[in-house]
Design an enzyme around this catalytic site. Structure first.
Site, short mmCIF file in Angstrom:
data_model
loop_
_atom_site.label_atom_id
_atom_site.label_comp_id
_atom_site.label_asym_id
_atom_site.label_seq_id
_atom_site.Cartn_x
_atom_site.Cartn_y
_atom_site.Cartn_z
CG ASP A 12 -2.07 0.91 1.13
OD1 ASP A 12 -2.28 1.48 0.05
OD2 ASP A 12 -2.77 1.10 2.14
N GLY A 13 0.30 2.34 -0.51
CA GLY A 13 0.97 3.66 -0.42
C GLY A 13 1.56 4.15 -1.73
NE ARG A 16 -1.55 6.62 1.34
CZ ARG A 16 -1.61 5.71 2.29
NH1 ARG A 16 -1.38 6.05 3.55
NH2 ARG A 16 -1.87 4.45 2.00
CB SER A 57 -8.53 -5.83 -3.62
OG SER A 57 -9.23 -4.62 -3.83
CD GLU A 59 -13.27 -5.64 -2.08
OE1 GLU A 59 -12.06 -5.98 -2.01
OE2 GLU A 59 -14.20 -6.46 -2.05
CG ASN A 60 -7.68 -2.47 -5.76
OD1 ASN A 60 -6.75 -3.25 -5.59
ND2 ASN A 60 -7.97 -1.53 -4.87
NE ARG A 184 -8.15 0.29 5.09
CZ ARG A 184 -7.72 1.54 5.26
NH1 ARG A 184 -7.71 2.08 6.46
NH2 ARG A 184 -7.27 2.24 4.24
C1 FPP Z 1 -2.11 0.21 -3.29
O1 FPP Z 1 -1.61 1.53 -3.26
C2 FPP Z 1 -1.52 -0.52 -4.40
C3 FPP Z 1 -2.21 -1.14 -5.41
C4 FPP Z 1 -3.67 -1.13 -5.47
C5 FPP Z 1 -1.50 -1.81 -6.50
C6 FPP Z 1 -0.29 -2.55 -6.09
C7 FPP Z 1 0.36 -3.18 -7.26
C8 FPP Z 1 1.69 -3.18 -7.46
C9 FPP Z 1 2.65 -2.59 -6.52
C10 FPP Z 1 2.27 -3.86 -8.67
C11 FPP Z 1 1.71 -5.20 -8.97
C12 FPP Z 1 2.56 -5.93 -9.89
C13 FPP Z 1 2.14 -6.88 -10.75
C14 FPP Z 1 3.13 -7.62 -11.52
C15 FPP Z 1 0.73 -7.20 -11.00
P1 FPP Z 1 -2.63 2.73 -3.36
O2 FPP Z 1 -2.79 3.09 -4.79
O3 FPP Z 1 -3.91 2.39 -2.68
O4 FPP Z 1 -1.88 3.85 -2.58
P2 FPP Z 1 -2.55 5.01 -1.72
O5 FPP Z 1 -3.27 4.35 -0.58
O6 FPP Z 1 -1.38 5.82 -1.25
O7 FPP Z 1 -3.45 5.77 -2.63
#
Ligand code: FPP
Length: 231
Positions: A12-13, A16, A57, A59-60, A184
């Site tokens: 996560d993150g 940000r 996820s 939910e994404n 969470r």
């Molecule tokens: C959450 O950060 C991150 C994700 C929803 C995507 C994570 C995916 C990767 C790091 C790469 C995956 C790689 C492959 C090969 C499929 P966020 O966007 O929710 O961050 P935020 O909470 O700061 O907004």
């Protein structure tokens, strides 16, 4: 020493991390992909049996279309850059989640990586993609009900139910790490995390380093795991 076979990470993150640098959110995801490579190679060197990463996820899908499209392009970015290196490091790729809703190109790339690495005997790099813990439990129940109806099974206990989960071939999750200081679980491995140790670290995923992983492992080794018993 606590047994340590399987680490699961909520990466996560990314958003940000990008915002802090006045970059579009997608740049955070791009950096996040490079991190996946770095941490996977390192975890394999440490001798870990399995690393599960929450990549997308159920939910994404609620995110803006442009971001969802970008996230769906990441498997191509990742495997076109690093599949050779994964092979050279004997890493086996697997995935949990519902591949059906994944755009065809990403699905093919994943299927291809899973197939090409299927003979590798090093760490399992397991991606949770279009994955939701509740969805997984419901699917397991539906499959079990069907098998019961067909006379394939008649007895439901923990040992049996485990085989209906998407993680049936994987070791128990020993340690769950979530980056970016959110405390969470967000529908991740709901059944499997029952007795996992949890660690919530402040670092945003694109900044999470091998040293950070070392620190988590060192803290994990200080934890007393009783699994409900008295020791
Ligand atoms: C959450 O950060 C991150 C994700 C929803 C995507 C994570 C995916 C990767 C790091 C790469 C995956 C790689 C492959 C090969 C499929 P966020 O966007 O929710 O961050 P935020 O909470 O700061 O907004």
């Amino acid at each position: 020493m606590n047994t340590l076979e399987h680490i699961a990470i909520i990466m996560d993150g990314n958003g940000r991390w990008a915002k802090q640098r006045n970059l579009p959110r997608t740049m955070g995801h791009k950096k996040g992909v490079e991190k996946v490579r770095e941490i996977a190679i390192y975890a394999n060197e440490l001798g870990l049996k399995c690393l599960t990463l929450y990549a997308f996820s159920t939910e994404n899908w609620k995110r803006p279309e442009q971001e969802v499209n970008y996230l769906m392009s990441l498997p191509k970015v990742f495997f076109s850059s690093y599949l050779k290196e994964l092979m050279a490091n004997n890493i086996r790729v697997t995935m949990i989640g519902d591949l059906k809703r994944i755009p065809e190109e990403a699905r093919k790339i994943f299927t291809d990586a899973i197939e090409k690495t299927s003979g590798n005997t090093g760490m399992i790099l397991n991606f949770a993609l279009n994955y939701g813990g509740r969805d997984e439990i419901i699917r397991a129940c539906q499959k079990y009900a069907q098998d019961y109806k067909d006379g394939i099974t008649s007895n439901l206990d923990e040992e049996t139910f485990k085989n209906y989960l998407m993680t049936s071939d994987l070791p128990e999750v020993d340690l769950m790490i979530r980056t970016s200081n959110e405390i969470r679980i967000s529908n991740f491995l709901l059944y499997q995390l029952a007795y996992s140790e949890m660690m919530f670290v402040e670092t945003f995923w694109p900044d999470f380093s091998c040293q950070d992983l070392d620190k988590c492992i060192a803290e994990y080794q200080m934890r007393k795991r009783n699994f409900g018993a008295v020791k």
